[in-house]
Scaffold this motif. Structure first.
Motif, PDB file in Angstrom:
ATOM      1  N   PHE A 148       0.901  -1.020  -0.102  1.00 25.43           N
ATOM      2  CA  PHE A 148      -0.085  -0.028   0.094  1.00 25.43           C
ATOM      3  C   PHE A 148       0.868   1.383   0.106  1.00 25.43           C
ATOM      4  CE2 PHE A 148      -2.114  -3.622   2.053  1.00 25.43           C
ATOM      5  CZ  PHE A 148      -3.225  -3.590   1.566  1.00 25.43           C
ATOM      6  N   LEU A 149       0.871   2.212  -0.837  1.00 23.50           N
ATOM      7  CA  LEU A 149       1.498   3.427  -0.982  1.00 23.50           C
ATOM      8  C   LEU A 149       0.245   4.616  -0.652  1.00 23.50           C
ATOM      9  CD1 LEU A 149       4.021   5.022  -1.518  1.00 23.50           C
ATOM     10  CD2 LEU A 149       3.256   4.974  -4.133  1.00 23.50           C
ATOM     11  N   HIS A 150       0.310   5.251   0.392  1.00 26.91           N
ATOM     12  CA  HIS A 150      -0.524   6.151   0.708  1.00 26.91           C
ATOM     13  C   HIS A 150       0.049   7.586   0.157  1.00 26.91           C
ATOM     14  CE1 HIS A 150      -2.567   4.691   4.660  1.00 26.91           C
ATOM     15  NE2 HIS A 150      -2.319   3.579   3.598  1.00 26.91           N
ATOM     16  N   THR A 151      -0.779   8.332  -0.284  1.00 27.79           N
ATOM     17  CA  THR A 151      -0.336   9.786  -0.793  1.00 27.79           C
ATOM     18  C   THR A 151      -1.566  10.793  -0.184  1.00 27.79           C
ATOM     19  OG1 THR A 151      -0.457  10.930  -3.054  1.00 27.79           O
ATOM     20  CG2 THR A 151      -1.947   9.157  -3.190  1.00 27.79           C
ATOM     21  N   ASP A 152      -0.883  11.941  -0.336  1.00 28.15           N
ATOM     22  CA  ASP A 152      -1.989  12.998   0.211  1.00 28.15           C
ATOM     23  C   ASP A 152      -2.324  13.620  -1.015  1.00 28.15           C
ATOM     24  OD1 ASP A 152       0.637  14.315  -0.647  1.00 28.15           O
ATOM     25  OD2 ASP A 152       0.668  15.477   1.132  1.00 28.15           O
ATOM     26  N   ARG A 169      -9.782   7.251  -1.637  1.00 28.45           N
ATOM     27  CA  ARG A 169      -9.607   6.890  -3.321  1.00 28.45           C
ATOM     28  C   ARG A 169      -8.601   5.951  -3.495  1.00 28.45           C
ATOM     29  NH1 ARG A 169     -11.840   8.161  -7.702  1.00 28.45           N
ATOM     30  NH2 ARG A 169     -10.934   9.112  -9.426  1.00 28.45           N
ATOM     31  N   VAL A 170      -8.753   4.810  -4.302  1.00 25.32           N
ATOM     32  CA  VAL A 170      -7.796   3.924  -4.674  1.00 25.32           C
ATOM     33  C   VAL A 170      -7.639   3.277  -5.930  1.00 25.32           C
ATOM     34  CG1 VAL A 170      -9.378   2.114  -4.148  1.00 25.32           C
ATOM     35  CG2 VAL A 170      -6.980   1.822  -3.454  1.00 25.32           C
ATOM     36  N   ALA A 171      -6.562   2.986  -6.419  1.00 28.75           N
ATOM     37  CA  ALA A 171      -6.377   2.253  -7.794  1.00 28.75           C
ATOM     38  C   ALA A 171      -5.215   1.240  -7.468  1.00 28.75           C
ATOM     39  CB  ALA A 171      -5.859   3.436  -8.790  1.00 28.75           C
ATOM     40  N   VAL A 172      -5.246   0.130  -8.349  1.00 26.94           N
ATOM     41  CA  VAL A 172      -4.537  -1.008  -8.103  1.00 26.94           C
ATOM     42  C   VAL A 172      -3.459  -0.985  -9.322  1.00 26.94           C
ATOM     43  CG1 VAL A 172      -4.103  -3.416  -7.726  1.00 26.94           C
ATOM     44  CG2 VAL A 172      -6.090  -2.319  -6.578  1.00 26.94           C
ATOM     45  N   ASP A 207      -1.785  -1.030  -3.834  1.00 32.14           N
ATOM     46  CA  ASP A 207      -2.673  -0.134  -3.894  1.00 32.14           C
ATOM     47  C   ASP A 207      -2.073   1.498  -3.744  1.00 32.14           C
ATOM     48  OD1 ASP A 207      -4.978  -1.589  -3.771  1.00 32.14           O
ATOM     49  OD2 ASP A 207      -5.520  -1.284  -1.872  1.00 32.14           O
ATOM     50  N   LEU A 208      -2.422   2.547  -4.685  1.00 33.67           N
ATOM     51  CA  LEU A 208      -2.267   3.719  -4.518  1.00 33.67           C
ATOM     52  C   LEU A 208      -3.545   4.162  -3.647  1.00 33.67           C
ATOM     53  CD1 LEU A 208      -0.500   6.347  -4.873  1.00 33.67           C
ATOM     54  CD2 LEU A 208      -1.864   6.569  -7.055  1.00 33.67           C
ATOM     55  N   ILE A 209      -3.354   4.544  -2.419  1.00 33.98           N
ATOM     56  CA  ILE A 209      -4.605   5.261  -1.711  1.00 33.98           C
ATOM     57  C   ILE A 209      -4.480   6.725  -1.183  1.00 33.98           C
ATOM     58  CG2 ILE A 209      -3.725   3.744   0.010  1.00 33.98           C
ATOM     59  CD1 ILE A 209      -6.694   3.278   0.859  1.00 33.98           C
ATOM     60  N   GLN A 210      -5.241   7.111  -1.489  1.00 34.42           N
ATOM     61  CA  GLN A 210      -5.343   8.495  -0.436  1.00 34.42           C
ATOM     62  C   GLN A 210      -6.743   8.126   0.546  1.00 34.42           C
ATOM     63  OE1 GLN A 210      -6.049  12.256  -2.529  1.00 34.42           O
ATOM     64  NE2 GLN A 210      -6.148  13.291  -0.605  1.00 34.42           N
ATOM     65  N   ALA A 238      -9.490   8.581   3.084  1.00 31.69           N
ATOM     66  CA  ALA A 238     -10.768   9.619   3.251  1.00 31.69           C
ATOM     67  C   ALA A 238     -10.301  10.574   4.536  1.00 31.69           C
ATOM     68  CB  ALA A 238     -12.125   9.014   3.352  1.00 31.69           C
ATOM     69  N   PRO A 239     -10.874  11.782   4.384  1.00 29.21           N
ATOM     70  CA  PRO A 239     -10.399  12.911   5.217  1.00 29.21           C
ATOM     71  C   PRO A 239     -10.846  12.222   6.800  1.00 29.21           C
ATOM     72  CG  PRO A 239     -11.587  14.072   3.745  1.00 29.21           C
ATOM     73  CD  PRO A 239     -11.542  12.393   3.249  1.00 29.21           C
ATOM     74  N   ASP A 240     -11.860  11.728   6.921  1.00 34.71           N
ATOM     75  CA  ASP A 240     -12.432  11.134   8.294  1.00 34.71           C
ATOM     76  C   ASP A 240     -11.806   9.854   8.757  1.00 34.71           C
ATOM     77  OD1 ASP A 240     -13.779   9.955   6.346  1.00 34.71           O
ATOM     78  OD2 ASP A 240     -15.598  10.102   7.430  1.00 34.71           O
ATOM     79  N   HIS A 241     -10.930   9.211   7.867  1.00 31.65           N
ATOM     80  CA  HIS A 241     -10.488   7.768   8.160  1.00 31.65           C
ATOM     81  C   HIS A 241      -9.228   7.835   9.288  1.00 31.65           C
ATOM     82  CE1 HIS A 241      -8.319   4.171   7.381  1.00 31.65           C
ATOM     83  NE2 HIS A 241      -9.530   3.553   7.200  1.00 31.65           N
ATOM     84  N   PRO A 242      -9.066   7.067  10.133  1.00 37.05           N
ATOM     85  CA  PRO A 242      -7.869   7.168  10.899  1.00 37.05           C
ATOM     86  C   PRO A 242      -6.635   7.316  10.450  1.00 37.05           C
ATOM     87  CG  PRO A 242      -9.377   5.419  11.616  1.00 37.05           C
ATOM     88  CD  PRO A 242      -9.995   6.050  10.206  1.00 37.05           C
ATOM     89  N   ALA A 243      -6.265   6.665   9.070  1.00 34.61           N
ATOM     90  CA  ALA A 243      -4.998   6.827   8.494  1.00 34.61           C
ATOM     91  C   ALA A 243      -4.793   8.191   7.835  1.00 34.61           C
ATOM     92  CB  ALA A 243      -5.045   5.641   7.455  1.00 34.61           C
ATOM     93  N   SER A 244      -5.583   9.023   7.754  1.00 27.85           N
ATOM     94  CA  SER A 244      -5.574  10.454   7.313  1.00 27.85           C
ATOM     95  C   SER A 244      -4.624  11.224   8.314  1.00 27.85           C
ATOM     96  CB  SER A 244      -6.780  11.050   7.061  1.00 27.85           C
ATOM     97  OG  SER A 244      -7.466  10.700   5.959  1.00 27.85           O
TER      98      SER A 244
END
Length: 67
Positions: free
Chosen positions: A12-16, A43-46, A56-59, A61-67
């Motif tokens: 998983f690669l998180h992005t802002d 938002r995610v794409a594989v 996964d390239l994933i941003q 959600a603003p209310d998600h704990p990983a944000s």
């Protein structure tokens, strides 16, 4: 190599800035396996790396704990 996870996403690669990073990856020739999609967690794409591993390239959600 490349199928240790049985065809499932392993990394998983998180992005802002999803749009920017997706465009950069696409310009670099990344092979997208699943197009961008909005999910409850973000938002995610594989994409598939050179060895067949799925990422996964994933941003988050603003209310998600990983944000």
């Amino acid at each position: 190599m490349g199928d240790q996870t049985g065809g499932r996403v392993a990394f998983f690669l998180h992005t802002d800035d999803f749009a920017l990073d997706h465009a950069r990856f696409t310009a670099a020739g990344v092979e997208w396996v699943r197009p961008p999609a909005d999910r409850p967690y973000g938002r995610v794409a594989v994409w598939k790396d050179l060895y067949g591993n799925l990422w996964d390239l994933i941003q988050p959600a603003p209310d998600h704990p990983a944000s």
